[in-house]
Design a protein around this motif. Structure first.
Motif, PDB file in Angstrom:
ATOM      1  N   ILE A  10       0.469  -0.875  -0.098  1.00  0.00           N
ATOM      2  CA  ILE A  10      -0.072   0.465   0.201  1.00  0.00           C
ATOM      3  C   ILE A  10       1.104   1.336   0.093  1.00  0.00           C
ATOM      4  O   ILE A  10       0.780   1.799  -1.014  1.00  0.00           O
ATOM      5  CB  ILE A  10      -1.075  -0.336   1.342  1.00  0.00           C
ATOM      6  N   VAL A  11       2.261   1.423   0.609  1.00  0.00           N
ATOM      7  CA  VAL A  11       2.721   2.445   0.986  1.00  0.00           C
ATOM      8  C   VAL A  11       3.465   2.583  -0.449  1.00  0.00           C
ATOM      9  O   VAL A  11       3.304   3.724  -1.341  1.00  0.00           O
ATOM     10  CB  VAL A  11       3.421   2.053   1.719  1.00  0.00           C
ATOM     11  N   ALA A  12       4.542   1.958  -1.219  1.00  0.00           N
ATOM     12  CA  ALA A  12       3.973   1.851  -2.437  1.00  0.00           C
ATOM     13  C   ALA A  12       3.423   2.038  -3.635  1.00  0.00           C
ATOM     14  O   ALA A  12       3.796   3.193  -4.387  1.00  0.00           O
ATOM     15  CB  ALA A  12       5.405   0.302  -2.715  1.00  0.00           C
ATOM     16  N   SER A  47     -14.893  -6.879 -13.473  1.00  0.00           N
ATOM     17  CA  SER A  47     -15.614  -6.175 -12.124  1.00  0.00           C
ATOM     18  C   SER A  47     -16.845  -6.229 -13.219  1.00  0.00           C
ATOM     19  O   SER A  47     -17.295  -6.494 -14.527  1.00  0.00           O
ATOM     20  CB  SER A  47     -14.941  -5.033 -11.801  1.00  0.00           C
ATOM     21  N   GLY A  48     -17.981  -6.270 -11.855  1.00  0.00           N
ATOM     22  CA  GLY A  48     -19.348  -6.799 -11.808  1.00  0.00           C
ATOM     23  C   GLY A  48     -19.732  -7.678 -12.424  1.00  0.00           C
ATOM     24  O   GLY A  48     -19.382  -8.514 -12.732  1.00  0.00           O
ATOM     25  N   LEU A  49     -21.264  -7.985 -12.294  1.00  0.00           N
ATOM     26  CA  LEU A  49     -21.531  -9.158 -12.654  1.00  0.00           C
ATOM     27  C   LEU A  49     -22.254  -9.647 -14.531  1.00  0.00           C
ATOM     28  O   LEU A  49     -21.348 -11.096 -14.318  1.00  0.00           O
ATOM     29  CB  LEU A  49     -22.973  -9.180 -12.026  1.00  0.00           C
ATOM     30  N   PHE A  73      -0.322  -9.488  -6.286  1.00  0.00           N
ATOM     31  CA  PHE A  73      -1.597  -9.141  -5.833  1.00  0.00           C
ATOM     32  C   PHE A  73      -2.595 -10.052  -6.097  1.00  0.00           C
ATOM     33  O   PHE A  73      -3.498  -9.348  -5.423  1.00  0.00           O
ATOM     34  CB  PHE A  73      -1.889  -7.378  -7.170  1.00  0.00           C
ATOM     35  N   LYS A  74      -3.113 -10.594  -6.689  1.00  0.00           N
ATOM     36  CA  LYS A  74      -4.041 -11.546  -6.420  1.00  0.00           C
ATOM     37  C   LYS A  74      -3.332 -12.852  -5.355  1.00  0.00           C
ATOM     38  O   LYS A  74      -4.817 -12.843  -4.118  1.00  0.00           O
ATOM     39  CB  LYS A  74      -3.959 -12.403  -8.006  1.00  0.00           C
ATOM     40  N   LEU A  80      -7.094  -5.943  -4.452  1.00  0.00           N
ATOM     41  CA  LEU A  80      -7.371  -6.318  -5.659  1.00  0.00           C
ATOM     42  C   LEU A  80      -8.663  -5.849  -5.834  1.00  0.00           C
ATOM     43  O   LEU A  80      -9.966  -5.562  -6.062  1.00  0.00           O
ATOM     44  CB  LEU A  80      -7.242  -7.315  -7.058  1.00  0.00           C
ATOM     45  N   THR A  81     -10.033  -7.085  -4.753  1.00  0.00           N
ATOM     46  CA  THR A  81     -11.166  -7.224  -4.642  1.00  0.00           C
ATOM     47  C   THR A  81     -11.558  -5.769  -3.791  1.00  0.00           C
ATOM     48  O   THR A  81     -12.521  -5.293  -4.329  1.00  0.00           O
ATOM     49  CB  THR A  81     -11.492  -7.954  -3.877  1.00  0.00           C
ATOM     50  N   SER A  82      -9.965  -4.671  -3.289  1.00  0.00           N
ATOM     51  CA  SER A  82     -10.992  -3.308  -2.383  1.00  0.00           C
ATOM     52  C   SER A  82     -11.287  -2.078  -3.628  1.00  0.00           C
ATOM     53  O   SER A  82     -12.332  -1.901  -3.715  1.00  0.00           O
ATOM     54  CB  SER A  82      -9.886  -3.569  -1.783  1.00  0.00           C
ATOM     55  N   TYR A  83     -10.614  -2.553  -5.083  1.00  0.00           N
ATOM     56  CA  TYR A  83     -10.731  -1.945  -5.802  1.00  0.00           C
ATOM     57  C   TYR A  83     -12.021  -2.251  -7.017  1.00  0.00           C
ATOM     58  O   TYR A  83     -12.259  -2.059  -8.268  1.00  0.00           O
ATOM     59  CB  TYR A  83      -9.319  -1.376  -6.426  1.00  0.00           C
TER      60      TYR A  83
END
Length: 105
Positions: A10-12, A47-49, A73-74, A80-83
Motif C-alpha cells: 500500500i505504501v509503495a 468487475s461487475g456481474l 497482488f492476486k 484487487l478486490t478492494s478496487y
C-alpha cells in the motif's frame, strides 16, 4: 507478517501515485507495467456481474504486463478486490485476448 507485506504494498502504491500526480511532471505511472489507461480499459472486463469482453486497448496493455507482479497482488493482497476487481476474471484476460503468455499463479 502478512499484514506487513500488505502495508509495504500500500505504501509503495501510494508513493508511486503521489510521484506520478505531481504537477507539470511527464511521469507515466504504471502498475505491473500497465499504464493507468490500460488498467482503466481492462476494468469493465474484470468487475461487475456482467463483465464485458476485453477491448483492444486492454489487450494491448496486458500484452506487456508483468504477470508475476499481477500474481503477487492476486495471491498476497486484497488490494484487487478492494478496487472491485475480480481476480478470477482478471486471470482469464490473457486467454480472452488471445495472448501467448498466460498467467500461472
Amino acid at each position: 507478517m502478512a499484514a506487513y507485506k500488505k502495508l509495504v504494498v500500500i505504501v509503495a502504491l501510494f508513493l508511486a501515485l503521489a510521484i506520478g500526480s505531481e504537477a507539470n511532471e511527464q511521469v507515466q505511472v504504471t502498475f505491473c507495467r500497465m499504464t493507468k489507461e490500460g488498467l482503466n480499459a481492462c476494468a469493465p472486463s474484470v468487475s461487475g456481474l456482467n463483465p464485458l469482453p476485453p477491448s483492444a486497448l486492454c489487450c494491448s496493455a496486458l500484452s506487456i504486463a508483468d504477470f508475476q507482479c499481477l500474481c503477487f497482488f492476486k495471491n498476497y493482497s486484497n488490494l484487487l478486490t478492494s478496487y472491485g476487481i475480480d481476480p478470477n476474471l482478471a486471470m482469464q484476460l490473457p486467454a480472452k485476448c488471445n495472448l501467448r503468455q498466460t498467467i500461472h499463479c
